[in-house]
Structures are given as structure tokens and as C-alpha cells.
Scaffold this active site. Structure first.
Site, PDB file in Angstrom:
ATOM      1  N   ALA A 158       0.854  -1.187   0.000  1.00  0.00           N
ATOM      2  CA  ALA A 158       0.000   0.000   0.000  1.00  0.00           C
ATOM      3  C   ALA A 158       0.891   1.239   0.000  1.00  0.00           C
ATOM      4  O   ALA A 158       2.038   1.187   0.452  1.00  0.00           O
ATOM      5  CB  ALA A 158      -0.876  -0.010   1.251  1.00  0.00           C
TER       6      ALA A 158
ATOM      7  N   GLU B 111      -0.225  -9.426  -0.688  1.00  0.00           N
ATOM      8  CA  GLU B 111      -1.654  -9.753  -0.534  1.00  0.00           C
ATOM      9  C   GLU B 111      -2.346  -9.801  -1.899  1.00  0.00           C
ATOM     10  O   GLU B 111      -3.180 -10.671  -2.153  1.00  0.00           O
ATOM     11  CB  GLU B 111      -2.331  -8.732   0.394  1.00  0.00           C
ATOM     12  CG  GLU B 111      -1.831  -8.864   1.829  1.00  0.00           C
ATOM     13  CD  GLU B 111      -2.433  -7.818   2.751  1.00  0.00           C
ATOM     14  OE1 GLU B 111      -2.171  -6.631   2.518  1.00  0.00           O
ATOM     15  OE2 GLU B 111      -3.161  -8.199   3.681  1.00  0.00           O
TER      16      GLU B 111
ATOM     17  N   GLY C 258       0.694  -5.144   1.013  1.00  0.00           N
ATOM     18  CA  GLY C 258      -0.424  -5.230   0.071  1.00  0.00           C
ATOM     19  C   GLY C 258       0.005  -5.843  -1.255  1.00  0.00           C
ATOM     20  O   GLY C 258      -0.818  -6.435  -1.967  1.00  0.00           O
TER      21      GLY C 258
ATOM     22  N   GLU D 229       3.844  -5.379   7.486  1.00  0.00           N
ATOM     23  CA  GLU D 229       2.935  -4.373   8.060  1.00  0.00           C
ATOM     24  C   GLU D 229       3.201  -4.129   9.537  1.00  0.00           C
ATOM     25  O   GLU D 229       3.061  -3.012  10.033  1.00  0.00           O
ATOM     26  CB  GLU D 229       1.479  -4.808   7.879  1.00  0.00           C
ATOM     27  CG  GLU D 229       0.940  -4.638   6.466  1.00  0.00           C
ATOM     28  CD  GLU D 229       1.206  -5.835   5.564  1.00  0.00           C
ATOM     29  OE1 GLU D 229       2.101  -6.651   5.879  1.00  0.00           O
ATOM     30  OE2 GLU D 229       0.528  -5.951   4.531  1.00  0.00           O
TER      31      GLU D 229
HETATM   32  C1  LIG Z   1      -8.386   0.485   7.167  1.00  0.00           C
HETATM   33  C2  LIG Z   1      -7.503   0.885   6.033  1.00  0.00           C
HETATM   34  C3  LIG Z   1      -7.059  -0.305   5.242  1.00  0.00           C
HETATM   35  C4  LIG Z   1      -5.820  -0.003   4.525  1.00  0.00           C
HETATM   36  C5  LIG Z   1      -5.168  -1.265   4.138  1.00  0.00           C
HETATM   37  C6  LIG Z   1      -3.764  -0.961   3.889  1.00  0.00           C
HETATM   38  C7  LIG Z   1      -2.941  -2.171   3.880  1.00  0.00           C
HETATM   39  C8  LIG Z   1      -1.662  -1.958   4.007  1.00  0.00           C
HETATM   40  C9  LIG Z   1      -0.744  -3.001   3.878  1.00  0.00           C
HETATM   41  C10 LIG Z   1       0.571  -2.468   3.341  1.00  0.00           C
HETATM   42  O1  LIG Z   1       0.896  -2.771   2.255  1.00  0.00           O
HETATM   43  S1  LIG Z   1       1.509  -1.459   4.300  1.00  0.00           S
HETATM   44  C11 LIG Z   1       2.996  -1.268   3.344  1.00  0.00           C
HETATM   45  C12 LIG Z   1       3.789  -2.509   3.371  1.00  0.00           C
HETATM   46  N1  LIG Z   1       5.009  -2.352   2.623  1.00  0.00           N
HETATM   47  C13 LIG Z   1       6.164  -2.094   3.177  1.00  0.00           C
HETATM   48  O2  LIG Z   1       6.298  -1.969   4.360  1.00  0.00           O
HETATM   49  C14 LIG Z   1       7.330  -1.957   2.237  1.00  0.00           C
HETATM   50  C15 LIG Z   1       8.049  -0.697   2.504  1.00  0.00           C
HETATM   51  N2  LIG Z   1       9.147  -0.511   1.572  1.00  0.00           N
HETATM   52  C16 LIG Z   1      10.317  -1.173   1.681  1.00  0.00           C
HETATM   53  O3  LIG Z   1      10.522  -2.020   2.497  1.00  0.00           O
HETATM   54  C17 LIG Z   1      11.399  -0.769   0.730  1.00  0.00           C
HETATM   55  O4  LIG Z   1      11.121   0.517   0.300  1.00  0.00           O
HETATM   56  C18 LIG Z   1      11.532  -1.704  -0.495  1.00  0.00           C
HETATM   57  C19 LIG Z   1      10.214  -1.883  -1.218  1.00  0.00           C
HETATM   58  C20 LIG Z   1      12.094  -3.049  -0.064  1.00  0.00           C
HETATM   59  C21 LIG Z   1      12.538  -1.041  -1.513  1.00  0.00           C
HETATM   60  O5  LIG Z   1      13.736  -0.766  -0.813  1.00  0.00           O
HETATM   61  P1  LIG Z   1      14.842   0.169  -1.488  1.00  0.00           P
HETATM   62  O6  LIG Z   1      15.988   0.200  -0.532  1.00  0.00           O
HETATM   63  O7  LIG Z   1      15.068  -0.250  -2.881  1.00  0.00           O
HETATM   64  O8  LIG Z   1      14.208   1.614  -1.590  1.00  0.00           O
HETATM   65  P2  LIG Z   1      13.744   2.605  -0.445  1.00  0.00           P
HETATM   66  O9  LIG Z   1      14.756   3.681  -0.317  1.00  0.00           O
HETATM   67  O10 LIG Z   1      13.342   1.896   0.762  1.00  0.00           O
HETATM   68  O11 LIG Z   1      12.421   3.225  -1.095  1.00  0.00           O
HETATM   69  C22 LIG Z   1      12.470   4.009  -2.267  1.00  0.00           C
HETATM   70  C23 LIG Z   1      11.428   5.095  -2.156  1.00  0.00           C
HETATM   71  O12 LIG Z   1      10.132   4.471  -2.172  1.00  0.00           O
HETATM   72  C24 LIG Z   1       9.388   4.884  -1.036  1.00  0.00           C
HETATM   73  N3  LIG Z   1       8.525   3.762  -0.645  1.00  0.00           N
HETATM   74  C25 LIG Z   1       8.889   2.498  -0.450  1.00  0.00           C
HETATM   75  N4  LIG Z   1       7.842   1.744  -0.141  1.00  0.00           N
HETATM   76  C26 LIG Z   1       6.781   2.563  -0.140  1.00  0.00           C
HETATM   77  C27 LIG Z   1       5.394   2.371   0.106  1.00  0.00           C
HETATM   78  N5  LIG Z   1       4.897   1.160   0.403  1.00  0.00           N
HETATM   79  N6  LIG Z   1       4.603   3.431   0.039  1.00  0.00           N
HETATM   80  C28 LIG Z   1       5.067   4.655  -0.271  1.00  0.00           C
HETATM   81  N7  LIG Z   1       6.389   4.908  -0.530  1.00  0.00           N
HETATM   82  C29 LIG Z   1       7.215   3.859  -0.463  1.00  0.00           C
HETATM   83  C30 LIG Z   1      10.433   5.212   0.012  1.00  0.00           C
HETATM   84  O13 LIG Z   1       9.913   6.081   0.974  1.00  0.00           O
HETATM   85  C31 LIG Z   1      11.508   5.853  -0.830  1.00  0.00           C
HETATM   86  O14 LIG Z   1      11.080   7.178  -1.069  1.00  0.00           O
HETATM   87  P3  LIG Z   1      12.131   8.354  -1.092  1.00  0.00           P
HETATM   88  O15 LIG Z   1      11.287   9.566  -1.294  1.00  0.00           O
HETATM   89  O16 LIG Z   1      13.056   8.054  -2.232  1.00  0.00           O
HETATM   90  O17 LIG Z   1      12.830   8.326   0.224  1.00  0.00           O
END
Ligand SMILES: CCCCCC/C=C/CC(=O)SCCNC(=O)CCNC(=O)[C@H](O)C(C)(C)COP(=O)(O)OP(=O)(O)OC[C@H]1O[C@@H](n2cnc3c(N)ncnc32)[C@H](O)[C@@H]1OP(=O)(O)O
Length: 719
Positions: free
Chosen positions: A61, A103, A100, A123
């Protein structure tokens, strides 16, 4: 945004497009809904493949959307529509499939992963649970114990482990989308009923109650007050005991509580703060994006005590060639053995070959002549370090970066002893250096942006949370620790016990309280520093002056314990007692309690009742107050830098976001009011006097933490 294309005539290829990680923003979710509908309604399409652009399936997400009013199609019906489709949908997983993203893949009928892909439901580390059906589908697919492990830890698994667990159906070393398209064609027309995970019964598990009881206990212990891991266990329990629809209702109910919690906000702040500190900037205007790091292929470590050994291991594990220098032969031999042992154990854990042959040991400093960067880790003595820096300046090739691992000395002073102060920075590692995640990169006024960029990049390569900070006594972490420890000592004088103080801090979420920590690191460490600062008077002093040094309140308690030979765990006696040297089991010590009583009587102090709230307010607000001074002085560029330092290196509970985030959550006006209250009660304690920046922020209406930077800039420009 999701692109739609027909490939191999009858396969619809849907590509998620939201760089850099194809997070499921409202636009991406809308794109998926639209393209899936199009594929399912096209009679010429027999199968569907979903992939992500630029080699990343989906990072989950869009976390940035969590703070706002979420619009666009919700995830759960979108995933349900995919699972109910009457044409096979195959997920082609490259890069990451997280949260997500996984998922979504679990809603597909098949999953093909590239061998380098990583999958997980992280998460929990954002204060949430997998609430788009992940907590209900994963246990049905891989069984309760494995799902519990993945969901409560949030760990990412490799494609190979995912295959072994049954999360993916096939792993490829080749083009994943091609493999998925081929696979999709091969399964087109087959019954999809056996592929809809939500219809599976959860695999039977003997002694389900006992299993959940055991896991819950373990999770509670390690969560240290975090609520998401507990909700994750409860959600998986629902999967194991309830039909799918009821399990989903439970998943939603648990998520609703987590989603709006302060802990989720704190953990999501930490996620972005960790990335923000990489975008460092210096007061001179130098910044991460305009400063080019130098390549570092070969590094040297000078001094192979505890820190030098850990740094050598960390460098070798990063793939660098290392020259490890120790002038004392016996120490060199011991270090060689210790470093090899650490490398072998680390390699065994990670299933790789130990990097033993990357290190050359030498007794001669001349051996470092051709390295790109040196990290000096000799004994913390300014004369010795100055001598080493002079030798290094004479020996090293031009342009070699000279880094000091000092934790207490003046980096500028060391730099001024070299002909090229622009090449000098501090690299403050934390013990054990190959394990601890934090690295403070300390720049002085003359450090070049290139030197800072190089140290920051090296830290990142080593897997450290690297934070660039200015030079001052204690840098950021230890400077803030001083008022915190000082308050703990004062609380003992006023009637508290080490047990009471430690319990309050541990209940707050620290892995250990200040006195257990002091016993672990050794009371003699602080004693030596206080002696160096001219604060220690042998035998304590008598009369009022005993508790006043250099014009301010001082507690000699730590010094007195050291005079009794109580150095902590290593001597079996400190603030607690231990059964054997190095034992981690701290037992209450009646001697210490009598000693405190006698001390209070001698100094005319009347013990009063102190509660947990006072312990927390005095210790934490004094620490936070110093954080505001650090921001005011420009030593840290922003509150995120301080918070990352405290969460990564000082055991500050991540689910509380770091000290500055915590102050923001409590309310700046409240922190100010409590500091004023305590300073009035203890006017001889300067650390309790509210920092003027805190006052000015409150006067500016207590802006939210993400606006502190601009407000501070404005306040400074008005001065
Ligand atoms: C009741 C409401 C219901 C809502 C339901 C919602 C359900 C949610 C479930 C979810 O999915 S929560 C999110 C789960 N995902 C994560 O935790 C993954 C987070 N990301 C990572 O672990 C890493 O970024 C990566 C994908 C492994 C990539 O790593 P890498 O080292 O290659 O790059 P980064 O420097 O970490 O990231 C680059 C850039 O992208 C931004 N970013 C990464 N993931 C997300 C994300 N999920 N959403 C928004 N932005 C994301 C990160 O902040 C970096 O941005 P920057 O501006 O360059 O710093």
C-alpha cells in the site's frame, strides 16, 4: 496507473506503474480494477499476468496515503475480484512483493517469482497488520506456525524460501514475465476452484491453544509495549478458528484499532525518517545530492581493541579489502583470532563463505599507504589519537580519508593536527560495531562535503543507519544521554531505587533501564570521563559541596560505587549484583539500598515517594530538552536525525517514534510546562531549564514535527 497489453495472443499483461516501488496508490488500485475488468470481459483473453514495472512487483500500500483521507477503490474487494475471476491470474514477482503487494499476489491463482525476489508481510513494522486478507490467506496457504512467524516479525523471505513454504509455485532465474506468460498459457482452461486460497481450510494444527499461548507470550515479551504484533497473533488466530468471512471481519476490526493508533503513526514516521536522514545537509549548504562520494575499495583500521575488531568485521563483510593494524603483537594475535571467529559465525548464519582473506593484519602503520580510507580506533586519548593522525598524514597516499571512531574527543582538534583537515570526519560506531545499526558521521567546519558523502555512503553499504551530525561534545546520542543519566542519579538521591527507575523505563519500552545499562557498559567508563572533566573528588567531598560541582548540582553516586570497586557486571557488583562476571541476570542488592540510605542520611536528604510518571518525565524530558538545544545549535539538521539515532542506537522504542517525535505526540506545550515545573523545583539543574527553541516553537503554535524545520529556519533568520 496500470498498463494493459495483450501478449502471446491470449494473455492480458497488466503492469503496475508507480515508481519507484509500484506502491498501491489510489491511481494504481483504480488501474488494476479497470484492467482486470477489461481482461475478464474480453473473450479473446484466456489468462492474465500481473507484474510491476522496472523489475519491482509491488512495495505494498502507498504509505504516504495513510495520513490523508484515503480515496479510490479499496484493496479488499479488488483482490477478491481477482481471486473470483474465471480466468487464471498469475502474479509475476520480481524485486519485492511486500505487504499489500504480496496480498495482491495471494489473491492471484498462481505466483511465479524471480530467484532474486523478496516477499513478506512487513505491516507489523509499520504498526499495522496485513489487512487486505493477508492475515487470513497466508495461514490457509502455508499453515499457522509459518504464517505466524512471517506476520509477527514482518521478515522478508527469499524466493527460495517462499517456494519451500509454498507461497510461490515456481522460481525462475530467467525473465519472470515470460515465465509467467508461458505458465498462464499452460493453465488456461483448468478449474480455478482449487486455486482460491480464501476457500481453503486452515491446515490442522495439533494443540492450537497451546501454540497460540506460547507465541503470544513470546510476542508480548519482545514487543515491549508495541500493540501491532499482538494484533497480528489475534488475526492469525481468527484465520485458524473462524470461517474466512468471519476471519476477515476480525482482521478489519483489529486493523481499525491499529490504523489510527499513535504507534502506527510513530512507526510510519520512523520508516520515512530512516530514509530522510540519507538526504543529509550541512550548515555550509553542502548536501547529499550535490556531493559526490569517492570510491572506497580498500580501507584500514588502526587499533584492534573491541571497537577496531567490530569495524574490521563490518568492513570485510561489506566486501572491502581491509588492512588491520595493531602495534602490540599479543593484542594483534588475539584480535586476529577474535575477528576470524566473528566472521566465521556471521558467515555460517548467513550461509556464505567467511571473508577471512579480505583482511591483512599488520603491526606496521606503513601498511596503510595505499588505502582509500582509514578508520582510527585506538584508545580514547587525545595525545595518542593526535600522534596516529600525524603518522597517517605522512604515510597515506594523497586524498586518503582519515576517519576517527572517537566517541568523546573533538573531531575538529584532530583534524587541525593534519595538513588536510578537509579529509577528516568522525565515524562514531557503537559496540559491537559489526552488529549495532547506528553510525554517527561527524563533520567539522572544515570537513569537505566529499568526505562526508564518502563516509555516509560507506555506512549505508555496511547496512548502518548513518546520520550526519555536527561536531560537539558527545555528538548527538551521547550528548542527549548525559542529562538522562544525570536525572536518574538525582532520582536515587531523592528517594528512588535503581529497580524503580529501570522498571519505569523498561515499561516505557527501553530494552533496559539506565542502571542495568550502566552495569552492562561498566561504571568505570563514565568515571574515567568525569575524572577527565575534573568532576571527581576522591572519597566524595563532604558538606554541601559534595553535591555541587562547577556551580551546578552533581551526584557523586557513580563515583562512590566505583571507589568501592563496583564497576557493574564485570565485577559482579554495580547498581545490582550478579552471580558471576558478565552475567546478565541483575539481582537487587541489599548493600546498595543500605548504601543509598546512608548516603541520603549523610547529606541530609529525605527520601520521598517517586512514581513512574516522575521518572519518565524527568529522564525523558531532560533528554528531549537537550535534543532541542542540538537542533537550535544546528548539530542535527532535523528532528528525524535525532530520532533515527535514538531508535537505531539507544534502544528508544521504535513504536514511540524517537524522542523528538514523542515530544510532538505528548504536545510541546505539555513538555515545556513539565520542564518549567521541574526546573522550578531544581533550579540548580541547568538541563531542566527549557531550551529557548522549545519555548519559541510553543509560541509559534506548536507546529507538527514535519514543519519544525521550516519554523526553526524562520526563527533563526529572525535572530
Ligand atoms: C483500514 C484501512 C485499510 C488499509 C489497508 C492498507 C494495507 C496496508 C498493507 C501495506 O501494504 S503497508 C505497506 C507494506 N510495505 C512495506 O512496508 C514496504 C516498505 N518498503 C520497503 O521495504 C522498501 O522501500 C523496499 C520496497 C524493499 C525497496 O527498498 P529500497 O531500498 O530499494 O528503496 P527505499 O529507499 O526503501 O524506497 C524508495 C522510495 O520508495 C518509497 N517507498 C517504499 N515503499 C513505499 C510504500 N509502500 N509506500 C510509499 N512509498 C514507499 C520510500 O519512501 C523511498 O522514497 P524516497 O522519497 O526516495 O525516500
Amino acid at each position: 496507473m496500470a498498463a494493459y497489453k495483450r501478449v502471446s495472443e491470449s494473455v492480458a499483461l497488466i503492469t503496475l506503474q508507480n515508481p519507484p516501488v509500484n506502491a498501491l496508490s489510489a491511481a494504481v488500485r483504480q488501474g488494476i480494477v479497470d484492467t482486470v475488468e477489461r481482461a475478464l470481459s474480453d473473450p479473446n483473453v484466456t489468462a492474465v499476468v500481473i507484474c510491476g514495472q522496472n523489475g519491482v512487483f509491488c512495495g505494498g500500500a502507498d504509505i504516504k496515503e495513510f495520513g490523508s483521507n484515503m480515496s479510490g477503490p479499496p484493496l479488499i474487494p479488488m483482490i477478491h475480484a481477482i481471486e473470483s475471476a474465471n480466468k487464471p491470474v498469475v502474479a509475476a514477482i520480481e524485486g519485492s512483493a511486500l505487504g499489500g503487494g504480496l496480498e495482491l499476489a495471494l489473491g492471484c491463482h498462481y505466483r511465479i517469482a524471480h530467484s532474486k525476489a523478496r516477499l513478506g508481510l512487513p505491516e507489523v513494522s509499520l504498526g499495522l497488520l496485513p489487512a487486505a486478507g493477508g492475515s487470513q490467506r497466508l495461514p490457509r496457504l502455508i499453515g499457522v506456525p509459518a504464517a505466524l512467524n512471517l506476520i509477527t516479525t514482518g521478515r522478508h523471505v527469499t524466493a527460495a524460501e517462499a517456494l519451500q513454504l509454498g507461497i510461490v509455485d515456481q522460481v525462475t532465474d530467467h525473465n519472470t514475465v515470460d515465465a509467467a506468460v508461458k505458465f498462464a498459457l499452460s493453465v488456461a482452461g483448468r478449474s480455478l476452484d482449487p486455486r482460491r486460497i480464501s476457500t481453503y481450510p486452515c491446515p490442522q494444527q495439533p494443540d492450537l491453544d497451546a501454540l497460540f499461548e506460547e507465541v503470544m507470550q513470546k510476542v508480548r515479551r519482545s514487543a515491549r509495549g508495541a500493540i501491532a504484533p499482538i494484533a497480528c497473533v489475534q488475526a492469525v488466530r481468527a484465520a485458524a478458528t473462524l470461517p474466512y468471512t468471519q476471519g476477515m471481519a476480525r482482521e478489519q476490526e483489529l486493523m481499525a484499532t491499529l490504523f489510527t493508533s499513535g504507534q502506527a503513526r510513530a512507526l510510519q514516521y520512523c520508516f520515512f525518517a530512516q530514509r530522510a536522514v540519507g538526504r543529509w545537509r550541512m550548515p555550509s549548504g553542502a548536501r547529499w545530492d550535490t556531493s559526490k562520494p569517492r570510491p572506497v575499495h580498500k580501507a584500514a583500521v588502526i587499533g584492534l581493541g573491541t571497537m577496531g575488531r567490530g569495524i574490521t568485521v563490518a568492513l570485510a563483510q561489506t566486501g572491502l579489502s581491509v588492512i588491520a593494524v595493531e602495534t602490540q603483537e599479543k593484542q594483534l594475535m588475539e584480535a586476529k583470532q577474535a575477528v576470524s571467529g566473528m566472521l566465521e559465525r556471521g558467515a555460517k548464519r548467513r550461509g556464505v563463505a567467511p571473508a577471512l582473506d579480505r583482511i591483512i593484519y599488520s603491526q606496521n602503520i606503513q601498511a596503510v599507504a595505499d588505502v582509500d580510507l582509514v578508520i582510527e580506533a585506538v584508545f580514547e586519548d587525545v595525545a595518542l589519537k593526535t600522534k596516529v593522525f600525524k603518522q597517517l598524514s605522512a604515510v597515506c597516499k594523497p586524498g586518503t580519508l582519515l576517519c576517527t571512531n572517537t566517541s568523546a574527543l573533538d573531531v575538529d582538534q584532530l583534524a587541525s593536527e593534519t595538513p588536510n583537515p578537509e579529509l577528516v570526519v568522525g565515524m562514531h560506531f557503537f559496540a559491537p560495531a559489526h552488529v549495532m545499526k547506528l553510525l554517527e558521521v561527524v563533520y567539522g567546519p572544515r570537513s569537505s562535503p566529499e568526505a562526508v558523502a564518502t563516509a555516509m555512503q560507506l555506512g549505508k553499504k555496511m547496512g548502518k543507519a548513518s546520520v550526519a551530525v555536527g561536531n560537539c561534545r558527545g555528538f548527538v546520542g551521547n550528548r542527549m544521554l548525559k542529562p538522562y543519566v544525570e536525572q536518574a542519579f538525582f532520582l536515587l538521591e531523592e528517594g528512588a531505587t535503581p529497580e524503580l527507575v529501570d522498571r519505569a523505563l523498561e515499561e516505557f519500552g527501553f530494552p533496559m533501564g539506565v542502571f542495568t545499562m550502566s552495569d552492562l557498559s561498566g561504571l568505570d567508563v563514565g568515571w574515567r570521563v568525569r575524572k577527565g572533566d575534573g568532576l571527581v573528588e576522591p572519597g566524595g567531598a563532604s558538606g554541601r559541596s559534595a553535591r555541587v560541582r562547577q556551580g551546578r548540582r552533581y551526584s557523586p553516586l557513580g563515583d562512590l560505587l566505583c571507589e568501592h570497586g563496583r564497576f557493574g557486571q564485570k565485577t559482579c557488583r554495580g547498581w545490582y549484583q550478579y552471580d558471576k562476571p558478565g552475567s546478565r541476570v541483575a539481582r537487587s542488592d541489599p548493600w546498595l539500598h543500605s548504601f543509598l540510605e546512608a548516603y541520603r542520611a549523610e547529606h541530609g536528604l529525605v527520601a520521598r515517594r517517586i512514581d513512574h510518571q516522575e521518572v519518565l518525565e524527568r529522564c525523558l524530558y531532560a533528554l528531549i530538552n537537550e535534543g532541542f538545544h542540538i537542533l537550535d545549535d544546528g548539530i542535527a539538521a532535523g528532528p528525524e536525525d535525532i530520532d533515527v539515532i535514538y531508535v537505531s542506537g539507544y534502544g528508544w522504542p521504535r513504536h514511540r517514534g524517537g524522542p523528538m517525535f514523542y515530544a510532538n505526540m505528548v504536545g510541546l506545550a505539555k513538555v515545556l510546562e513539565r520542564l518549567e515545573h521541574y526546573h522550578q523545583a531544581h533550579p540548580d539543574v541547568p538541563h531542566l531549564q527549557p531550551c529557548s527553541l522549545l519555548r519559541r516553537l510553543v509560541a509559534s503554535g506548536s507546529p507538527p514535527i514535519h514543519r519544525w524545520g521550516e519554523v526553526i529556519k524562520k526563527l533563526h533568520s529572525q535572530l
